[in-house]
Design a protein around this motif. Structure first.
Motif, mmCIF file in Angstrom:
data_model
loop_
_atom_site.group_PDB
_atom_site.id
_atom_site.type_symbol
_atom_site.label_atom_id
_atom_site.label_comp_id
_atom_site.label_asym_id
_atom_site.label_seq_id
_atom_site.Cartn_x
_atom_site.Cartn_y
_atom_site.Cartn_z
ATOM 1 N N THR A 197 0.794 -1.234 0.000
ATOM 2 C CA THR A 197 0.000 0.000 0.000
ATOM 3 C C THR A 197 0.824 1.280 0.000
ATOM 4 O OG1 THR A 197 -0.157 -0.036 2.426
ATOM 5 C CG2 THR A 197 -1.931 -1.120 1.194
ATOM 6 N N TYR A 198 2.134 1.179 0.208
ATOM 7 C CA TYR A 198 2.916 2.401 0.390
ATOM 8 C C TYR A 198 3.841 2.663 -0.789
ATOM 9 C CZ TYR A 198 6.285 5.781 2.201
ATOM 10 O OH TYR A 198 7.088 6.882 2.358
ATOM 11 N N VAL A 199 3.786 3.905 -1.281
ATOM 12 C CA VAL A 199 4.742 4.406 -2.265
ATOM 13 C C VAL A 199 5.369 5.665 -1.687
ATOM 14 C CG1 VAL A 199 5.062 5.352 -4.583
ATOM 15 C CG2 VAL A 199 3.439 3.485 -4.216
ATOM 16 N N ASN A 200 6.677 5.734 -1.666
ATOM 17 C CA ASN A 200 7.386 6.904 -1.156
ATOM 18 C C ASN A 200 7.034 8.117 -2.014
ATOM 19 O OD1 ASN A 200 9.210 8.854 -0.302
ATOM 20 N ND2 ASN A 200 11.027 7.731 -0.964
ATOM 21 N N PRO A 201 6.382 9.141 -1.455
ATOM 22 C CA PRO A 201 5.963 10.290 -2.260
ATOM 23 C C PRO A 201 7.111 11.125 -2.802
ATOM 24 C CG PRO A 201 5.587 10.715 0.073
ATOM 25 C CD PRO A 201 5.969 9.273 -0.042
ATOM 26 N N ASP A 202 8.316 10.947 -2.251
ATOM 27 C CA ASP A 202 9.465 11.728 -2.717
ATOM 28 C C ASP A 202 10.380 10.926 -3.634
ATOM 29 O OD1 ASP A 202 10.756 14.353 -2.510
ATOM 30 O OD2 ASP A 202 12.400 13.305 -1.519
ATOM 31 N N CYS A 203 10.008 9.682 -3.911
ATOM 32 C CA CYS A 203 10.891 8.808 -4.677
ATOM 33 C C CYS A 203 11.182 9.371 -6.068
ATOM 34 C CB CYS A 203 10.285 7.414 -4.798
ATOM 35 S SG CYS A 203 11.275 6.254 -5.773
ATOM 36 N N ASP A 204 10.151 9.692 -6.818
ATOM 37 C CA ASP A 204 10.395 10.104 -8.200
ATOM 38 C C ASP A 204 11.103 11.446 -8.278
ATOM 39 O OD1 ASP A 204 9.943 9.354 -11.056
ATOM 40 O OD2 ASP A 204 8.969 11.307 -11.067
ATOM 41 N N ARG A 205 10.794 12.359 -7.359
ATOM 42 C CA ARG A 205 11.487 13.652 -7.379
ATOM 43 C C ARG A 205 12.986 13.449 -7.187
ATOM 44 N NH1 ARG A 205 14.468 16.682 -4.611
ATOM 45 N NH2 ARG A 205 14.414 15.142 -2.916
ATOM 46 N N ALA A 206 13.329 12.640 -6.167
ATOM 47 C CA ALA A 206 14.748 12.391 -5.896
ATOM 48 C C ALA A 206 15.399 11.644 -7.057
ATOM 49 C CB ALA A 206 14.893 11.603 -4.595
ATOM 50 N N TYR A 207 14.664 10.678 -7.602
ATOM 51 C CA TYR A 207 15.209 9.897 -8.719
ATOM 52 C C TYR A 207 15.504 10.797 -9.918
ATOM 53 C CZ TYR A 207 15.731 6.206 -12.201
ATOM 54 O OH TYR A 207 16.223 5.398 -13.187
ATOM 55 N N GLN A 208 14.546 11.630 -10.275
ATOM 56 C CA GLN A 208 14.719 12.478 -11.458
ATOM 57 C C GLN A 208 15.837 13.498 -11.247
ATOM 58 O OE1 GLN A 208 13.420 11.636 -14.204
ATOM 59 N NE2 GLN A 208 11.919 10.171 -13.394
ATOM 60 N N GLN A 209 15.971 14.022 -10.028
ATOM 61 C CA GLN A 209 17.075 14.944 -9.773
ATOM 62 C C GLN A 209 18.410 14.216 -9.880
ATOM 63 O OE1 GLN A 209 17.793 16.534 -5.806
ATOM 64 N NE2 GLN A 209 18.512 18.490 -6.655
ATOM 65 N N GLY A 210 18.486 13.028 -9.285
ATOM 66 C CA GLY A 210 19.717 12.258 -9.373
ATOM 67 C C GLY A 210 20.080 11.919 -10.807
ATOM 68 N N LEU A 211 19.080 11.607 -11.600
ATOM 69 C CA LEU A 211 19.309 11.282 -13.010
ATOM 70 C C LEU A 211 19.906 12.473 -13.749
ATOM 71 C CD1 LEU A 211 18.825 8.993 -15.102
ATOM 72 C CD2 LEU A 211 16.624 10.090 -15.599
ATOM 73 N N LYS A 212 19.336 13.651 -13.518
ATOM 74 C CA LYS A 212 19.841 14.864 -14.176
ATOM 75 C C LYS A 212 21.267 15.196 -13.751
ATOM 76 C CE LYS A 212 15.313 17.054 -14.825
ATOM 77 N NZ LYS A 212 14.419 18.176 -14.436
ATOM 78 N N LEU A 213 21.610 14.823 -12.524
ATOM 79 C CA LEU A 213 22.951 15.113 -11.999
ATOM 80 C C LEU A 213 23.979 14.058 -12.397
ATOM 81 C CD1 LEU A 213 21.892 16.239 -8.413
ATOM 82 C CD2 LEU A 213 22.891 17.720 -10.181
ATOM 83 N N GLY A 214 23.525 13.001 -13.057
ATOM 84 C CA GLY A 214 24.447 11.956 -13.475
ATOM 85 C C GLY A 214 24.808 10.968 -12.378
ATOM 86 N N LYS A 215 23.996 10.916 -11.313
ATOM 87 C CA LYS A 215 24.257 9.954 -10.245
ATOM 88 C C LYS A 215 23.848 8.554 -10.693
ATOM 89 C CE LYS A 215 24.942 13.462 -7.351
ATOM 90 N NZ LYS A 215 26.305 13.858 -6.921
ATOM 91 N N LYS A 216 24.501 7.539 -10.188
ATOM 92 C CA LYS A 216 24.014 6.191 -10.340
ATOM 93 C C LYS A 216 22.870 5.998 -9.346
ATOM 94 C CE LYS A 216 26.493 4.988 -13.707
ATOM 95 N NZ LYS A 216 25.830 4.843 -15.025
ATOM 96 N N LEU A 217 21.848 5.251 -9.764
ATOM 97 C CA LEU A 217 20.612 5.216 -9.000
ATOM 98 C C LEU A 217 20.162 3.798 -8.689
ATOM 99 C CD1 LEU A 217 18.893 7.957 -11.125
ATOM 100 C CD2 LEU A 217 19.463 8.200 -8.697
ATOM 101 N N GLY A 218 19.462 3.678 -7.570
ATOM 102 C CA GLY A 218 18.845 2.425 -7.189
ATOM 103 C C GLY A 218 17.525 2.707 -6.509
#
Length: 262
Positions: free
Chosen positions: A34-55
Motif C-alpha cells: 500500500t505504500y509508495v514513497n511520495p518523494d521517490c520520483d522527485r529524488a530519482y529524477q534529480q539524481g538522473l539529471k545530476l548523473g548519479k548512479k541510482l537504485g
C-alpha cells in the motif's frame, strides 16, 4: 575501484542531491502492498539529471512475497534497466526466513530480467541459511555499523564486521547510519559499492555489460584480475562464475584464461 553513496527514504524528503556529495543514491520506492514513497520520483529524477548512479528498493511487508514483488515492479517500471533494484530485508519480515526473500527476488527477476540485491544486517546474514539466495546468484547489500553511532564521513575501507555468511562477498556495504555530509544537516546512511560505474550499470541492466540480448559471453583474464572483480564488472558473483567454469579455487586464475560469464 569503489563508489561512495547514500540511501534515502521519505525521512529525507526534499534532500537536494545537487548539494550532497555522492556517486550513487538508492531510494526507497515501496513498502508492503500500500505504500509508495511520495518523494521517490522527485529524488530519482534529480539524481538522473545530476548523473548519479541510482537504485530503488522495496521494504518487505507482511504479505505474500510474489504479491509484494509485483507491487514493487508496478511502481518502478520507469526505472527498470536504469536503476539497481533491492529488497530491504529487515524488521518484522525477517522472521519469515529466506524462503520469502528468495521468492521475492525470483519474482522480480522474472518480471524485469534484473537480479535484485538483498539488504540485511550482519545478524540476519549470519542467523539464517542463505545458500538458496547465494545459489540464485543474488548480490548482498550488507549493513553493519563497525563504529556504532559515531558521526563520520565516507569510509570506503570500512571493515565488514561479522562476515557475510553464505553470500561470501558484499556488492554494497552500509557501514553507518550516522553519516555527516556537506549539504545536509542531519544523519545519513553511508554506503560503499565495491565496483565502478560500469559494474553498477551491469547490476541495473540485468545482463552483463556489452552482452547484447543473448548468447554466450566470455571474458579473457588480464594481469591483475580477480574472479570477484570480474564478477562485479558483470553484475554477478564469483561463486556463480566458479561454478559454471569448473574453477575449484576462485583465488587461482591466470592471464589469458577464458571465463564464461553466461
Amino acid at each position: 575501484m569503489s563508489m561512495n553513496g547514500i540511501d534515502i527514504s521519505s525521512w529525507q524528503s526534499g534532500i537536494d542531491l545537487a548539494k550532497v556529495p555522492c556517486d550513487f543514491v538508492i531510494i526507497k520506492a515501496t513498502e508492503g502492498l500500500t505504500y509508495v514513497n511520495p518523494d521517490c520520483d522527485r529524488a530519482y529524477q534529480q539524481g538522473l539529471k545530476l548523473g548519479k548512479k541510482l537504485g530503488v528498493y522495496h521494504f518487505a511487508g507482511k504479505n505474500g512475497a510474489s504479491q509484494e514483488a509485483e507491487y514493487f515492479v508496478n511502481n518502478i517500471k520507469g526505472y527498470i534497466g536504469k536503476a539497481l533494484l533491492a529488497l530491504d530485508w529487515e524488521g518484522s519480515g525477517v522472521s519469515r526466513g529466506p524462503a520469502w526473500a528468495k521468492e521475492w527476488l525470483d519474482r522480480v527477476r522474472q518480471l524485469t530480467g534484473v537480479k535484485p540485491v538483498i539488504y540485511m544486517n550482519n545478524g540476519t546474514v549470519n542467523g539464517y541459511d542463505w545458500s538458496s539466495v547465494a545459489n540464485g546468484d543474488y548480490g548482498l547489500w550488507n549493513a553493519g555499523y563497525y563504529a556504532g553511532s559515531t558521526a563520520m564521513g565516507y569510509n570506503p575501507d570500512a571493515p565488514i564486521i561479522g562476515g557475510t555468511g553464505a553470500l561470501k562477498l558484499a556488492a554494497l556495504y552500509q557501514y553507518t547510519a550516522s553519516g555527516r555530509l556537506s549539504g545536509y544537516s542531519d544523519d545519513l546512511d553511508l554506503n560503499v559499492f565495491y565496483g565502478d560505474r560500469a559494474a553498477w550499470d551491469a547490476y541495473a541492466a540485468g545482463s552483463p555489460a556489452g552482452s547484447g540480448s543473448g548468447g554466450t559471453v566470455v571474458y579473457t583474464v588480464k594481469s591483475g584480475d580477480t574472479l570477484s572483480g570480474i564478477a562485479l564488472k558483470y553484475g554477478t558473483t564469483y561463486q556463480h562464475l566458479a561454478q559454471i567454469n569448473g574453477i575449484a579455487n576462485p583465488n587461482l586464475i591466470y592471464p589469458g584464461q577464458k571465463i564464461r560469464i553466461r
